[in-house]
Enzyme design. Structure first.
Site, short mmCIF file in Angstrom:
data_model
loop_
_atom_site.label_atom_id
_atom_site.label_comp_id
_atom_site.label_asym_id
_atom_site.label_seq_id
_atom_site.Cartn_x
_atom_site.Cartn_y
_atom_site.Cartn_z
N ARG A 130 0.63 15.23 -6.21
CA ARG A 130 0.81 14.06 -7.06
C ARG A 130 2.10 13.32 -6.74
O ARG A 130 2.32 12.20 -7.22
CB ARG A 130 0.83 14.47 -8.53
CG ARG A 130 -0.41 15.16 -9.00
CD ARG A 130 -0.25 15.63 -10.41
NE ARG A 130 -0.24 14.50 -11.32
CZ ARG A 130 -1.31 14.03 -11.95
NH1 ARG A 130 -2.47 14.61 -11.76
NH2 ARG A 130 -1.21 13.01 -12.76
N HIS A 152 -12.87 -16.27 13.32
CA HIS A 152 -12.29 -17.19 12.33
C HIS A 152 -10.80 -16.93 12.13
O HIS A 152 -10.24 -17.32 11.11
CB HIS A 152 -13.05 -17.06 11.00
CG HIS A 152 -14.51 -17.39 11.15
ND1 HIS A 152 -14.94 -18.66 11.44
CD2 HIS A 152 -15.61 -16.61 11.12
CE1 HIS A 152 -16.26 -18.65 11.56
NE2 HIS A 152 -16.69 -17.41 11.37
N GLU A 170 -2.74 4.88 6.43
CA GLU A 170 -2.05 5.77 5.50
C GLU A 170 -1.59 7.07 6.17
O GLU A 170 -0.58 7.64 5.78
CB GLU A 170 -2.91 6.07 4.27
CG GLU A 170 -4.15 6.88 4.50
CD GLU A 170 -4.85 7.27 3.19
OE1 GLU A 170 -6.08 7.36 3.19
OE2 GLU A 170 -4.16 7.51 2.19
N ASN A 176 5.87 11.37 -16.38
CA ASN A 176 4.95 10.80 -15.38
C ASN A 176 4.53 9.45 -15.93
O ASN A 176 4.15 9.35 -17.09
CB ASN A 176 3.75 11.75 -15.24
CG ASN A 176 2.59 11.12 -14.48
OD1 ASN A 176 2.78 10.20 -13.69
ND2 ASN A 176 1.39 11.61 -14.72
N GLY A 177 4.61 8.38 -15.10
CA GLY A 177 4.20 7.05 -15.57
C GLY A 177 5.35 6.08 -15.53
O GLY A 177 6.36 6.32 -14.84
N LYS A 217 -1.49 11.66 -4.60
CA LYS A 217 -2.94 11.81 -4.71
C LYS A 217 -3.53 11.09 -5.93
O LYS A 217 -4.48 10.34 -5.82
CB LYS A 217 -3.26 13.30 -4.79
CG LYS A 217 -4.74 13.62 -4.82
CD LYS A 217 -5.32 13.56 -3.44
CE LYS A 217 -6.80 13.81 -3.41
NZ LYS A 217 -7.41 13.19 -2.24
N TRP A 224 7.04 11.09 -7.78
CA TRP A 224 6.64 9.98 -6.91
C TRP A 224 7.41 8.79 -7.46
O TRP A 224 7.10 8.29 -8.54
CB TRP A 224 5.14 9.75 -6.96
CG TRP A 224 4.67 8.67 -6.04
CD1 TRP A 224 4.35 8.80 -4.72
CD2 TRP A 224 4.43 7.30 -6.37
NE1 TRP A 224 3.95 7.59 -4.20
CE2 TRP A 224 3.98 6.65 -5.20
CE3 TRP A 224 4.54 6.54 -7.54
CZ2 TRP A 224 3.65 5.29 -5.16
CZ3 TRP A 224 4.23 5.20 -7.51
CH2 TRP A 224 3.78 4.59 -6.33
N GLU A 241 -12.73 1.43 5.64
CA GLU A 241 -12.25 2.78 5.34
C GLU A 241 -11.50 3.36 6.55
O GLU A 241 -10.48 4.03 6.40
CB GLU A 241 -13.45 3.66 4.94
CG GLU A 241 -13.16 5.13 4.71
CD GLU A 241 -12.15 5.43 3.62
OE1 GLU A 241 -11.71 4.51 2.92
OE2 GLU A 241 -11.76 6.60 3.49
N LYS A 252 -7.68 4.72 6.50
CA LYS A 252 -7.32 6.10 6.87
C LYS A 252 -6.23 6.09 7.93
O LYS A 252 -5.27 6.84 7.85
CB LYS A 252 -8.53 6.87 7.42
CG LYS A 252 -9.55 7.33 6.42
CD LYS A 252 -9.17 8.57 5.64
CE LYS A 252 -8.61 8.24 4.29
NZ LYS A 252 -9.52 7.86 3.25
N CYS A 268 3.44 11.81 -9.90
CA CYS A 268 4.34 12.73 -10.58
C CYS A 268 3.51 13.83 -11.24
O CYS A 268 2.43 13.58 -11.77
CB CYS A 268 5.21 12.09 -11.64
SG CYS A 268 6.34 10.86 -11.03
C1 F6R Z 1 -7.05 6.90 0.40
C2 F6R Z 1 -7.09 7.35 -0.97
C3 F6R Z 1 -6.87 6.36 -2.05
C4 F6R Z 1 -7.75 6.70 -3.27
C5 F6R Z 1 -7.39 5.77 -4.44
C6 F6R Z 1 -8.28 6.00 -5.64
O1 F6R Z 1 -7.34 7.92 1.28
O2 F6R Z 1 -7.26 8.51 -1.23
O3 F6R Z 1 -7.09 5.05 -1.62
O4 F6R Z 1 -9.09 6.56 -2.91
O5 F6R Z 1 -6.06 5.97 -4.80
O6 F6R Z 1 -8.18 7.31 -6.08
P1 F6R Z 1 -9.29 7.96 -7.00
O7 F6R Z 1 -10.52 8.10 -6.19
O8 F6R Z 1 -8.72 9.27 -7.43
O9 F6R Z 1 -9.50 7.01 -8.16
#
Ligand code: F6R
Length: 605
Positions: A27, A501, A485, A98-99, A600, A74, A478, A482, A2
């Site tokens: 956000r 396993h 998501e 927000n929150g 984000k 969000w 990772e 990627k 948010c």
């Molecule tokens: C995945 C991604 C998230 C962030 C996670 C932590 O692509 O971006 O998994 O890495 O939400 O965010 P930060 O780094 O801002 O603490």
């Protein structure tokens, strides 16, 4: 999660609010809204979907007024629709939030019993109702204070009042809120990035603070309603990289920038003439560190996993990597000789912040590795190492991951050298190899068309696996994150040796499997695991620096990365897994920069 904006000015604010909301959209983007005060009335307009939708509505029916608040959501409580979109207004106040308000159910019940009715399913609306109720018998400051006192949880708020048409209120507990200072106008915003086009003078609210913005001044109050002063920071003017330029989306821009951001980060930390790493004054003398604990979420956690391998390899230190949402509730045996490192692109992630707070309460030494240097984590940690990646706008983290890896690698080498765990010759070789990395990243970036070819194999897949050993294992994790998501395809990252396993049962004819197999000390073992997958029908995309032709007939596709020393080939393995997720998502027509259900900066638990 948010985004909040609030402006009080001597001119109409709606266009500036929309501009700021577009910046805050990373956000949250399931709905958007705005409230202004004009002709003595609250004028609230909101919609589901993106800020563009809100802009169209305002085009038909402009929001007038010299002060207002705006929000991008969000969803936490209540589905993302128009009714649940913020602001939430009564006849007398309008609120953006927000929150999460943790006691909202209880408060709802209490105020329903008092005769109030609720329009939405959100936790936010209780704030609107409480402010409305307290306003009947209290002055403004008491009304705000009494409301804040009753709220449990973590939040940031922006509020306007029908009867106070010269001010905007902001409050912070747990979620970030910045205050910006303009000429005859002042602002609140969830981050300085949203305020940057309007001002470069910023203060930050601390937990428990609230503020009242007037066009010519800002008043700050603490938890006890005492007036306080705030330091004013000047934002640097260098971050003008937050535009897409010729790229289709921010993610492709950010992936393609990685050779440049890597070079910049290395240059920031490496003394060119002496090859010395400029990391001094760590909160614990490296020779006295007992253990390193790395804490983060998501992609940042994967960079911690990677650092665990490096620290084990190059130092004599014990090291652990933890997921912040687990760490914050675990019974940690704190040790004042341990160094606690928090990694976060945004520096605002609620779980990482709470884990850092827990460390601070236990009086241990902390270090933050962040991209946003004005962030809450940067401000709370004892010591900060910025990654210098520039603004990262795409929700999926790419260049920040590489930046985190660079700083963690440099920190490992620095600690190792200071402790005498590696000798000068080894150290120099590793540093010289690192200096060549930006060029190798550039070379790998130039091969993205190869990945485009194989991406088609993935679009119809029920699921996929990413396998790696040693340094390649965190990158496999990772890669899987990627892909899921961005393209919504189920993906698992696994240590290749773990397949037999259990997960091997998932492999069936035609299933795409990504195998990360650089020619390091695990190569032969990884190849054996790859053959087990191929024998069961898996279609392998092998990412390797091995140039031999021997196994090629069994492999569906081989992506070649340049050769470098094995401790840093994880940087090069990262590029194709980012491109793969990107191109699969593109073929599936997914929203690359704003994947569904995500945001984000994750400022809720
Ligand atoms: C995945 C991604 C998230 C962030 C996670 C932590 O692509 O971006 O998994 O890495 O939400 O965010 P930060 O780094 O801002 O603490």
């Amino acid at each position: 999660m948010c985004g909040i904006i609030g402006i009080v000015s001597n001119k109409s604010v709606s266009a500036s609010i929309i501009g700021a909301l577009k910046k805050l959209e990373y956000r949250g983007y399931d709905s958007a809204g705005i409230s202004t005060i004009s002709n003595g009335q609250i004028n609230e307009q909101k919609c589901s979907g993106r800020v563009d939708n809100l802009e169209k509505i305002l085009f038909q029916n402009p929001s007038r007024g010299d002060l207002g608040i705006g929000h991008v959501r969000w969803a936490t409580h209540g589905i993302p629709n128009q009714i649940n979109a913020h602001p939430h207004s009564s006849d007398v106040v309008s609120v953006v939030h927000n929150g999460i308000i943790e006691n909202s159910d209880q408060l709802r019940k209490e105020y329903k019993e008092k005769g109030y009715t609720f329009k939405s399913q959100t936790d936010t609306e209780v704030i609107t109702i409480m402010l409305t109720d307290f306003l009947k018998k209290n002055h403004l400051i008491d009304c705000i204070h009494k409301t804040l006192e009753k709220l449990e949880g973590s939040f940031a708020l922006g509020v306007i009042f029908k009867d106070f048409d010269n001010l905007v209120v902001g409050a912070r507990r747990g979620s970030p809120l910045a205050v910006g200072y303009g000429h005859n106008e002042n602002f609140i915003g969830s981050d300085s990035y949203a305020l940057k086009s309007m001002t470069n003078k910023i203060s930050y609210l601390d937990d428990g603070d609230f503020c009242i913005l007037y066009k010519e001044k800002v008043e700050f109050y603490n938890l006890d309603k005492k007036k306080i002063n705030k330091e004013i920071f000047e934002l640097s003017s260098e971050d003008n990289t937050a535009e897409k330029g010729d790229y289709r989306d921010f993610m492709s821009k950010e992936i393609n920038e990685q050779s440049v951001t890597t070079k910049k980060c290395i240059n920031e930390y490496l003394d060119k003439s002496r090859n010395e790493i400029n990391i001094y004054n760590l909160p614990i003398d490296p020779s006295k560190i007992n253990k390193i604990r790395l804490i983060a979420c998501g992609t940042a956690y994967h960079s911690c996993l990677m650092a665990k391998y490096w620290i084990e390899e190059f130092t004599s230190l014990d090291v652990e990597a933890d997921i912040a949402s687990e760490f914050r509730y675990r019974k940690i045996k704190f040790n004042s000789n341990d160094l606690y490192i928090f990694v976060s692109q945004s520096g605002e992630t609620a779980d990482t912040y709470a884990a850092l707070e827990k460390c601070k309460k236990n009086q241990v030494k902390t270090c933050g590795i962040v991209n946003v240097v004005e962030s809450s984590i940067a401000r709370m940690a004892d010591f900060v190492l910025p990654i210098h990646a520039g603004p990262e706008i795409g929700v999926a983290s790419t260049k920040a991951f590489i930046g985190q890896l660079i700083v963690l690698y440099l920190l490992t080498l620095k600690i190792s050298k200071e402790r005498g765990d590696i000798n000068t010759e080894e150290y120099l070789k590793l540093v010289l190899d690192l200096k060549k990395l930006p060029e190798l990243i550039e070379e790998t970036l130039n091969k993205q068309n190869d990945i485009q070819l194989i991406a088609r194999d993935f679009i119809k897949a029920k699921g996929t696996m990413y396998l790696g050993r040693g340094y390649s294992y965190p990158i496999a994790m990772e890669g899987a994150l990627k892909l899921k998501e961005l393209s919504y395809i189920h993906a698992e990252g696994y240590a290749a040796g773990e397949m037999k396993h259990g997960p091997l049962a998932l492999i069936e004819d035609g299933m795409p499997v990504v195998v990360l197999a650089p020619k390091d000390r695990f190569f032969e073992k990884t190849i054996s695991n790859m053959q087990e997958v191929i024998a069961r029908g898996g279609k392998v995309l092998m990412i390797t620096d091995d140039t031999s032709e021997t196994m090629n007939e069994n492999i569906r596709f081989k992506f070649q990365i340049p050769k470098t020393n094995s401790s840093i080939n994880s940087f090069l393995l990262t590029i194709p897994i980012q491109f793969l997720a990107y191109h699969v998502a593109l073929l599936k027509n997914c929203d690359i920069d704003k994947p569904r259900n995500l945001a984000k900066s994750v400022t809720v638990e």
